[in-house]
Design a protein around this motif. Structure first.
Motif, mmCIF file in Angstrom:
data_model
loop_
_atom_site.group_PDB
_atom_site.id
_atom_site.type_symbol
_atom_site.label_atom_id
_atom_site.label_comp_id
_atom_site.label_asym_id
_atom_site.label_seq_id
_atom_site.Cartn_x
_atom_site.Cartn_y
_atom_site.Cartn_z
ATOM 1 N N ARG A 1 0.839 -1.210 0.000
ATOM 2 C CA ARG A 1 0.000 0.000 0.000
ATOM 3 C C ARG A 1 0.868 1.251 0.000
ATOM 4 N NH1 ARG A 1 -5.676 -1.035 3.288
ATOM 5 N NH2 ARG A 1 -6.361 -2.633 1.804
ATOM 6 N N ASP B 1 -0.161 4.075 2.467
ATOM 7 C CA ASP B 1 0.145 4.177 3.889
ATOM 8 C C ASP B 1 1.607 4.542 4.124
ATOM 9 O OD1 ASP B 1 -2.440 3.527 4.541
ATOM 10 O OD2 ASP B 1 -2.048 1.386 4.739
ATOM 11 N N HIS C 1 0.793 -0.079 10.654
ATOM 12 C CA HIS C 1 0.647 0.028 9.205
ATOM 13 C C HIS C 1 1.976 -0.341 8.555
ATOM 14 C CE1 HIS C 1 -2.987 2.587 9.803
ATOM 15 N NE2 HIS C 1 -3.343 1.985 8.683
HETATM 16 MG MG MG Z 1 -5.980 2.163 5.592
#
Ligand code: MG
Ligand code: ATP
Length: 870
Positions: free
Chosen positions: A68, A75, A85
């Protein structure tokens, strides 16, 4: 429970509920114009949700490598700062395609978490979609009631569209979701603040672990929703977060997924994780990013200057930067973490293990070159600081440093603050935004809704056997980009057009329309498993049968290059060794490009052997042996080469020419004889341990050789000799060297003569020696002569002028002491005199030069200098 057991238990649980377990799709996505990286478990199943094709299995479960760092889910900036994360993480998921729905999804999730994993029921919260006025949707009562039967109502939280309504993009399948959150705080803290109030509030110990998405709508281009005929379930659970909850720790980095890597970081740095918050962030960044980088390289994506490769390069550089700034790591270090990662994850992900050496090499080389950039950036930043007057550094300048040299802005800020300067952050932001909107508008694609002409059916690809076919238009839509303008995407019931994929370009061609018109097809691509044709306009009568015709010439040339690529691959493995693995390939009509792992430059001898090998296979006239539908296992047994980072179905296609056998979906020649001839035109490195060969075949080789021949003829004509041109050139070069030597000797003599002439001409004026005259030498000799005279004569003022190739030159030399005592400045003097020769110049106070386009002005300049200095 160890992380491996946690992963295995998940898969076993859903296997027990009749799910088929499938492998993770590659993390780096190829041949999908809409997505660079897998960012959720559902990506590989998009086509089923869109209704383009039907899943073979109604229920599936897997663990999916996700990244991501770009697009909708980004993130990156959070990673390291928080503890939950990551850039790369595993998403555990279970799916229903038109099979079970909310009831089973909810009760199984609960069963797995509380009965198999034995998570404390009292630490779990669930959320339900509260409804949204914009979409005229009400509370997801169905999910609410299902949860109410399992958990006390005060543990059910109502969530807004932002948290509890999931959408694939601006358009497409979507629906409400239910999340499961876990509260990891101590009993004492829990009693102070109720967990429910911390859900979705970015609390590091109250985090979402699982999202159950209920896909029941389709979002249309105008923003409205329509109900889907078939409803689906799509769930995603963060594996590292689950491990945190199950291993009784409060950070993903304290699980056995990350501890070994952090341990190695501790060894390299001599620091202890947990002792300094700033260093902890840096250590987390490093531990996280090496995973993203290593997995990408294993999937075949090398760091590079554009697209997905650039994203990977940026992640790697972020890690280097944090190491450099906060951990004092000024030498490559990331590559040293690869081994630990492989030890830990190599059995779940064999692609890592198999490519350890390549990953290490690529990472080390990238680190090395970025550290050099950092060093250079530091020097440039010093220059910027030197030019800064009011202690605030121009944001635009800092942006240039960032944009052109890749010098990171946070490092700029840090260095500035250490030196007592500040950064004009608003200026930097502005420059950044301007650039972003520039690049965004260039690549943005506006898409209308699909217009259905004939209801969807499964689409058939005819292109292996036919180049022409009667087709019907199923649907179309208008798209527009700044670069290409308006185009139409067309989908037919069947098509002979090959869509870009496996390195091979998409077909071009045209549609014959009954009234005699033609519609040109500019390109063909696959999108969500549909073959999409790009056209500049639409056929007039959408309902008419159309004849789709592929550009046969271009297809034939592409096929020759594709088959030659297979032979090249085989040749490299035969001649260099079986460590050679394909790392990329591009097959066009005009040429082919092949990237592969190998650690040294190929010698001329090796290149010749590779060419010979391929040409021998061509001359053996090997027939194509194609097998369109074999099981993956059979293909492997036959010896087919599968590439890492490719997504393969259960049924694969194999292409064999003699002993070359590959899994491949591309188009090929019927017999290697059609390739006619193979020629390598270049070989070089594109990354550490990865080489690139470019080559041509068939008619392109004829042109290549013809061009070379013409070149040779031209050379012979210039040489005016009919004999061996190599000998003639060698003798020319000898002559040339001899002449050069003689010329140098002559020039030395001449300079000597000139020097003594000048010495005699020097005029004594008020304690200094003056001369202004024209000479017949070039700029370099003028400078040498001036400095030599300066060594031999004290208090010298020397102005020389010369004419060279129709241009005027001036040089002015003033002994340092003289310049100081008289207040003269050679730079100013030549600038003044420059106007007579229509030019300009400059330099230092004791030596300066000027150039101009008017040699006729030299005399005046040489005369005027007397008045200028008197
Ligand atoms: Mg998220
Ligand atoms: P969050 O709000 O915490 O960012 P999300 O809403 O973006 O999560 P989803 O898109 O629903 O998460 O993804 C499903 C699951 O994947 C999440 O419940 C979470 O457990 C996990 N997950 C999401 N993003 C990350 C990430 N960057 N690193 C690790 N796990 C993640």
């Amino acid at each position: 429970m160890t992380s491996s057991e946690i992963r295995e238990n998940f898969l076993a649980f859903f296997k027990g509920k009749d799910h088929t377990i499938v492998p993770s799709a590659p993390m780096v996505i190829k041949d999908d114009p809409t997505l660079m990286f897998t960012n959720a478990g559902m990506n590989q199943f998009k086509e089923y949700f869109l209704g383009n094709s039907k899943s073979k299995y109604p229920r599936i479960a897997d663990t999916q490598k996700c990244l991501r760092v770009s697009g909708k889910h980004n993130d990156l900036e959070e990673v390291g700062k928080d503890t939950y994360h990551h850039t790369m993480f595993e998403m555990l998921g279970n799916w229903s395609f038109g099979d079970y729905f909310k009831k089973e999804a909810i009760s199984w999730a609960w069963e797995l978490l509380t009965e198999v994993y034995k998570l404390d029921k009292d630490s779990l919260y669930v959320s339900v979609f509260e409804g949204s006025e914009d979409d005229e949707l009400e509370l997801d009562k169905e999910a609410y009631d299902l949860w109410k039967a399992i958990v006390p109502e005060d543990r059910i939280i109502l969530g807004s569209k932002k948290d509890n309504f999931w959408e694939m993009g601006d358009q497409g399948p979507c629906g409400p979701c239910s999340e499961i959150h876990v509260d990891l705080r101590s009993a004492k803290e829990k009693s102070k603040i109720p967990g429910a109030s911390l859900v979705n509030q970015d609390h590091p110990e109250v985090v979402e672990i699982w999202n159950l998405v209920f896909i029941q709508y389709n979002r249309k281009a105008d923003g409205s929703l329509e109900s889907l005929p078939e409803k689906h379930v799509d769930t995603g659970m963060g594996f590292e977060r689950l491990c945190m909850a199950l291993q009784g720790v409060k950070s993903n980095y304290d699980t056995d997924v990350f501890r070994p890597i952090l341990k190695e970081v501790e060894t390299i740095t001599g620091e202890t994780y947990g002792s300094d918050p700033k260093k902890d962030i840096a250590m987390r960044v490093v531990a996280d990013h090496i995973r993203a980088v290593a997995f990408s390289i294993a999937d075949g994506q090398l760091p590079s200057n554009g697209g997905a490769g650039y994203v990977i390069r940026r992640i790697l550089r972020r890690a280097v930067r944090y190491g450099f700034t906060f951990l004092g790591l000024h030498e490559p270090f990331l590559y040293k973490l690869v081994k630990v990662l492989v030890t830990q994850m190599g059995s779940a992900f064999p692609e890592l293990k198999k490519q350890t050496a390549l990953i290490e090499n690529v990472v080390r080389e990238e680190e090395h070159s970025f550290l050099k950039t950092l060093e250079q950036g530091l020097i440039l930043l010093d220059e910027v600081i030197a030019q800064t007057k009011d202690k605030e550094v121009d944001g635009q300048k800092a942006f240039e440093l960032y944009d052109t040299f890749g010098f990171p802005i946070d490092l700029t800020s840090l260095i500035l603050s250490e030196k007592g300067y500040t950064l004009d952050e608003a200026g930097f932001e502005k420059a950044m935004q301007e650039q972003k909107s520039r690049s965004r508008s260039a690549s943005e694609v506006a898409k209308d809704d699909w217009q259905v002409v004939h209801p969807n059916g499964e689409q058939e690809f005819l292109g292996y056997d036919q180049l022409k076919a009667e087709v019907r238009l199923l649907k179309y839509r208008k798209i527009s980009t700044k670069k290409e303008g308006t185009q139409f995407q067309l989908v037919f019931d069947k098509t002979p057009f090959y869509p870009e994929g496996g390195g091979q370009v998409g077909d071009k061609g045209y549609l014959e329309v009954p009234n005699g018109d033609v519609v040109y097809i500019l390109d063909t691509k696959k999108e969500n498993n549909e073959i999409v044709h790009y056209a500049k306009n639409l056929p007039k009568h959408l309902n008419d049968p159309l004849t789709a015709v592929v550009d046969a010439e271009s297809r034939a040339r592409t096929a020759r290059n594709h088959s030659a690529t297979h032979l090249l691959h085989q040749a490299l493995r035969e001649i260099l060794g079986s460590h050679v693995e394909q790392k990329g390939s591009a097959v066009h009509a005009g040429h082919l490009r092949f990237d592969f792992s190998h650690f040294a430059k190929l010698t001329n001898e090796e290149l010749k052997r590779v060419e010979d090998f391929v040409n021998e296979r061509i001359h053996e006239h090997l027939p194509l042996q194609e097998n369109r539908k074999v099981s993956m296992q059979e293909a492997m047994n036959e010896g087919a080469i599968a590439l890492f980072g490719e997504k393969y179905g259960d049924q694969v296609r194999t292409i064999r020419f003699g002993d070359s056998i590959e899994l491949c979906g591309g188009t090929h020649v019927q017999n290697t004889a059609e390739i006619w001839h193979f020629k390598i035109v270049s070989e070089g490195a594109i990354a550490a341990g990865v080489r690139r060969i470019e080559a041509i075949t068939s008619d392109a080789t004829r042109e290549y050789f013809r061009e070379k021949e013409e070149q040779l003829d031209e050379i012979k004509a210039h040489l005016k000799s009919s004999g061996d041109p190599v000998k003639a050139i060698e003798s020319l070069m000898e002559d040339n060297a001899q002449l050069k030597k003689e010329l140098e000797a002559l020039q030395k003599d001449k300079a000597k003569g000139l020097k003594s002439e000048i010495k005699k001409e020097l005029e004594q004026i008020n304690g200094y020696k003056f001369l202004s005259r024209k000479v017949d030498i070039d700029a370099g000799a003028m400078k040498d002569l001036s400095f030599e005279l300066g060594q031999e004569e004290e208090n010298l003022f020397l102005l020389l002028g010369a004419e060279k190739d129709g241009k005027a030159l001036l040089s002015c030399y003033i002994s340092k002491d003289l310049a100081a005592s008289k207040g003269w400045n050679a730079g100013q003097i030549v600038r003044e005199l420059g106007k007579y020769i229509q030019g300009g110049g400059g330099g230092q106070p004791f030596f300066a030069t000027a150039g101009g386009k008017n040699p006729d002005g030299l005399k005046e300049a040489l005369d005027k200098v007397r008045t200028l200095i008197s």
